[in-house]
Design a protein around this motif. Sequence first.
Motif, PDB file in Angstrom:
ATOM      1  N   VAL A  57      -3.428  -2.953   0.381  1.00  0.00           N
ATOM      2  CA  VAL A  57      -2.805  -4.233   0.008  1.00  0.00           C
ATOM      3  C   VAL A  57      -1.407  -4.340   0.602  1.00  0.00           C
ATOM      4  CG1 VAL A  57      -1.861  -5.543  -1.952  1.00  0.00           C
ATOM      5  CG2 VAL A  57      -4.202  -4.624  -2.057  1.00  0.00           C
ATOM      6  N   LEU A  58      -0.611  -3.283   0.465  1.00  0.00           N
ATOM      7  CA  LEU A  58       0.775  -3.344   0.948  1.00  0.00           C
ATOM      8  C   LEU A  58       0.878  -3.328   2.470  1.00  0.00           C
ATOM      9  CD1 LEU A  58       2.679  -1.130  -1.634  1.00  0.00           C
ATOM     10  CD2 LEU A  58       2.497  -3.633  -1.527  1.00  0.00           C
ATOM     11  N   GLU A  59      -0.190  -2.962   3.155  1.00  0.00           N
ATOM     12  CA  GLU A  59      -0.181  -3.048   4.618  1.00  0.00           C
ATOM     13  C   GLU A  59      -0.137  -4.492   5.092  1.00  0.00           C
ATOM     14  OE1 GLU A  59      -3.672  -0.829   5.752  1.00  0.00           O
ATOM     15  OE2 GLU A  59      -2.629   1.094   5.634  1.00  0.00           O
ATOM     16  N   ILE A  60      -0.589  -5.426   4.243  1.00  0.00           N
ATOM     17  CA  ILE A  60      -0.621  -6.831   4.672  1.00  0.00           C
ATOM     18  C   ILE A  60       0.143  -7.780   3.754  1.00  0.00           C
ATOM     19  CG2 ILE A  60      -2.797  -6.535   5.920  1.00  0.00           C
ATOM     20  CD1 ILE A  60      -4.167  -8.067   3.602  1.00  0.00           C
ATOM     21  N   MET A  61       0.487  -7.347   2.540  1.00  0.00           N
ATOM     22  CA  MET A  61       1.174  -8.224   1.592  1.00  0.00           C
ATOM     23  C   MET A  61       2.594  -7.747   1.345  1.00  0.00           C
ATOM     24  SD  MET A  61       0.285  -9.128  -2.400  1.00  0.00           S
ATOM     25  CE  MET A  61       1.443  -7.929  -3.102  1.00  0.00           C
ATOM     26  N   PRO A  62       3.584  -8.633   1.511  1.00  0.00           N
ATOM     27  CA  PRO A  62       4.968  -8.238   1.232  1.00  0.00           C
ATOM     28  C   PRO A  62       5.245  -8.177  -0.257  1.00  0.00           C
ATOM     29  CG  PRO A  62       4.899 -10.554   1.810  1.00  0.00           C
ATOM     30  CD  PRO A  62       3.488 -10.027   1.978  1.00  0.00           C
ATOM     31  N   GLY A 126     -12.168   2.465  -8.866  1.00  0.00           N
ATOM     32  CA  GLY A 126     -12.857   3.593  -9.467  1.00  0.00           C
ATOM     33  C   GLY A 126     -11.906   4.724  -9.806  1.00  0.00           C
ATOM     34  N   GLU A 127     -10.614   4.425  -9.840  1.00  0.00           N
ATOM     35  CA  GLU A 127      -9.590   5.437 -10.106  1.00  0.00           C
ATOM     36  C   GLU A 127      -9.851   6.136 -11.436  1.00  0.00           C
ATOM     37  OE1 GLU A 127      -7.145   7.976  -9.607  1.00  0.00           O
ATOM     38  OE2 GLU A 127      -6.667   6.395  -8.136  1.00  0.00           O
ATOM     39  N   THR A 128      -9.937   7.472 -11.411  1.00  0.00           N
ATOM     40  CA  THR A 128     -10.188   8.230 -12.636  1.00  0.00           C
ATOM     41  C   THR A 128      -8.935   8.878 -13.202  1.00  0.00           C
ATOM     42  OG1 THR A 128     -10.806  10.175 -11.333  1.00  0.00           O
ATOM     43  CG2 THR A 128     -12.605   8.686 -12.038  1.00  0.00           C
ATOM     44  N   ARG A 129      -7.839   8.884 -12.458  1.00  0.00           N
ATOM     45  CA  ARG A 129      -6.594   9.430 -13.002  1.00  0.00           C
ATOM     46  C   ARG A 129      -6.054   8.462 -14.053  1.00  0.00           C
ATOM     47  NH1 ARG A 129      -3.807  10.385  -7.214  1.00  0.00           N
ATOM     48  NH2 ARG A 129      -5.053   8.509  -6.857  1.00  0.00           N
ATOM     49  N   LEU A 130      -5.690   9.014 -15.208  1.00  0.00           N
ATOM     50  CA  LEU A 130      -5.170   8.176 -16.286  1.00  0.00           C
ATOM     51  C   LEU A 130      -3.856   7.528 -15.866  1.00  0.00           C
ATOM     52  CD1 LEU A 130      -5.888  10.440 -19.379  1.00  0.00           C
ATOM     53  CD2 LEU A 130      -7.285   8.572 -18.455  1.00  0.00           C
ATOM     54  N   TYR A 131      -3.645   6.307 -16.318  1.00  0.00           N
ATOM     55  CA  TYR A 131      -2.456   5.507 -16.016  1.00  0.00           C
ATOM     56  C   TYR A 131      -2.388   5.117 -14.532  1.00  0.00           C
ATOM     57  CZ  TYR A 131      -1.123   6.647 -20.739  1.00  0.00           C
ATOM     58  OH  TYR A 131      -1.128   6.784 -22.108  1.00  0.00           O
ATOM     59  N   GLY A 132      -3.530   5.018 -13.899  1.00  0.00           N
ATOM     60  CA  GLY A 132      -3.597   4.605 -12.499  1.00  0.00           C
ATOM     61  C   GLY A 132      -3.623   3.096 -12.361  1.00  0.00           C
ATOM     62  N   ASN A 133      -2.641   2.431 -12.953  1.00  0.00           N
ATOM     63  CA  ASN A 133      -2.555   0.969 -12.966  1.00  0.00           C
ATOM     64  C   ASN A 133      -1.193   0.535 -12.449  1.00  0.00           C
ATOM     65  OD1 ASN A 133      -5.049   0.656 -14.645  1.00  0.00           O
ATOM     66  ND2 ASN A 133      -3.780   1.718 -16.135  1.00  0.00           N
ATOM     67  N   ILE A 134      -1.198  -0.485 -11.607  1.00  0.00           N
ATOM     68  CA  ILE A 134       0.061  -1.013 -11.077  1.00  0.00           C
ATOM     69  C   ILE A 134      -0.076  -2.517 -10.874  1.00  0.00           C
ATOM     70  CG2 ILE A 134      -0.576  -0.475  -8.676  1.00  0.00           C
ATOM     71  CD1 ILE A 134       2.475   0.181  -8.245  1.00  0.00           C
ATOM     72  N   ILE A 135       0.997  -3.221 -11.151  1.00  0.00           N
ATOM     73  CA  ILE A 135       1.091  -4.657 -10.879  1.00  0.00           C
ATOM     74  C   ILE A 135       2.107  -4.832  -9.769  1.00  0.00           C
ATOM     75  CG2 ILE A 135       1.746  -6.919 -11.783  1.00  0.00           C
ATOM     76  CD1 ILE A 135       1.062  -5.840 -14.604  1.00  0.00           C
ATOM     77  N   VAL A 136       1.717  -5.556  -8.710  1.00  0.00           N
ATOM     78  CA  VAL A 136       2.672  -5.832  -7.637  1.00  0.00           C
ATOM     79  C   VAL A 136       2.824  -7.342  -7.479  1.00  0.00           C
ATOM     80  CG1 VAL A 136       2.438  -3.664  -6.378  1.00  0.00           C
ATOM     81  CG2 VAL A 136       0.855  -5.500  -5.894  1.00  0.00           C
ATOM     82  N   LYS A 137       4.062  -7.751  -7.211  1.00  0.00           N
ATOM     83  CA  LYS A 137       4.420  -9.169  -7.071  1.00  0.00           C
ATOM     84  C   LYS A 137       4.553  -9.510  -5.597  1.00  0.00           C
ATOM     85  CE  LYS A 137       7.345 -10.902 -10.041  1.00  0.00           C
ATOM     86  NZ  LYS A 137       6.804 -12.032 -10.780  1.00  0.00           N
ATOM     87  N   LYS A 138       3.882 -10.556  -5.191  1.00  0.00           N
ATOM     88  CA  LYS A 138       3.885 -10.965  -3.783  1.00  0.00           C
ATOM     89  C   LYS A 138       5.204 -11.624  -3.400  1.00  0.00           C
ATOM     90  CE  LYS A 138       1.217 -13.492  -0.327  1.00  0.00           C
ATOM     91  NZ  LYS A 138       0.041 -14.342  -0.093  1.00  0.00           N
ATOM     92  N   GLY A 139       5.721 -11.211  -2.249  1.00  0.00           N
ATOM     93  CA  GLY A 139       6.925 -11.804  -1.702  1.00  0.00           C
ATOM     94  C   GLY A 139       6.605 -12.859  -0.669  1.00  0.00           C
ATOM     95  N   VAL A 140       7.582 -13.186   0.134  1.00  0.00           N
ATOM     96  CA  VAL A 140       7.390 -14.195   1.186  1.00  0.00           C
ATOM     97  C   VAL A 140       7.294 -13.532   2.543  1.00  0.00           C
ATOM     98  CG1 VAL A 140       8.577 -16.014  -0.091  1.00  0.00           C
ATOM     99  CG2 VAL A 140       9.875 -14.563   1.448  1.00  0.00           C
TER     100      VAL A 140
END
Length: 143
Positions: A57-62, A126-140
């Motif tokens: 995702v971060l390879e294409i989204m700022p 399919g992430e099995t590691r606990l707390y493997g959650n992240i929210i990212v905010k899109k830039g411009v």
Amino acid sequence: MLRGLNPLLSPDLLHTLASMGHGDEIVIADANFPGTSSARRLIRMDGVSATDVLRAVLEIMPLDTFVPDPALTMQVVDDPEAIPDVVARFQQIIETTADYPATVTGLERHAFYDRARAAFAVIQTGETRLYGNIIVKKGVVAP
């Protein structure tokens, strides 16, 4: 198939990322996350790690540069200062892949769920590691 794109970026995911506007948020969630009941739009990526999805995702989204916390993770219950290995890996990926290497900020579990319900979309991995959650905010994307 397209050249130059990470093969994890499916047509549905590409459409979602392209449809997002500045300030919209997307959740990359682990296998335990209540994606179906939380998501306005749900993209399933079973069998794929959250860290691999974040990198793709971060390879294409700022990342958003107008807010102090464009990357949020879920804090460990009863130990908000703990940094799980998967969260440390998220930080490394942001530092090496994002155009804006922000610091990951922790968010209390229920506040994270509330924020996720308001997000543009949830990618259930399919992430099995606990707390493997992240929210990212899109830039411009600058001209």
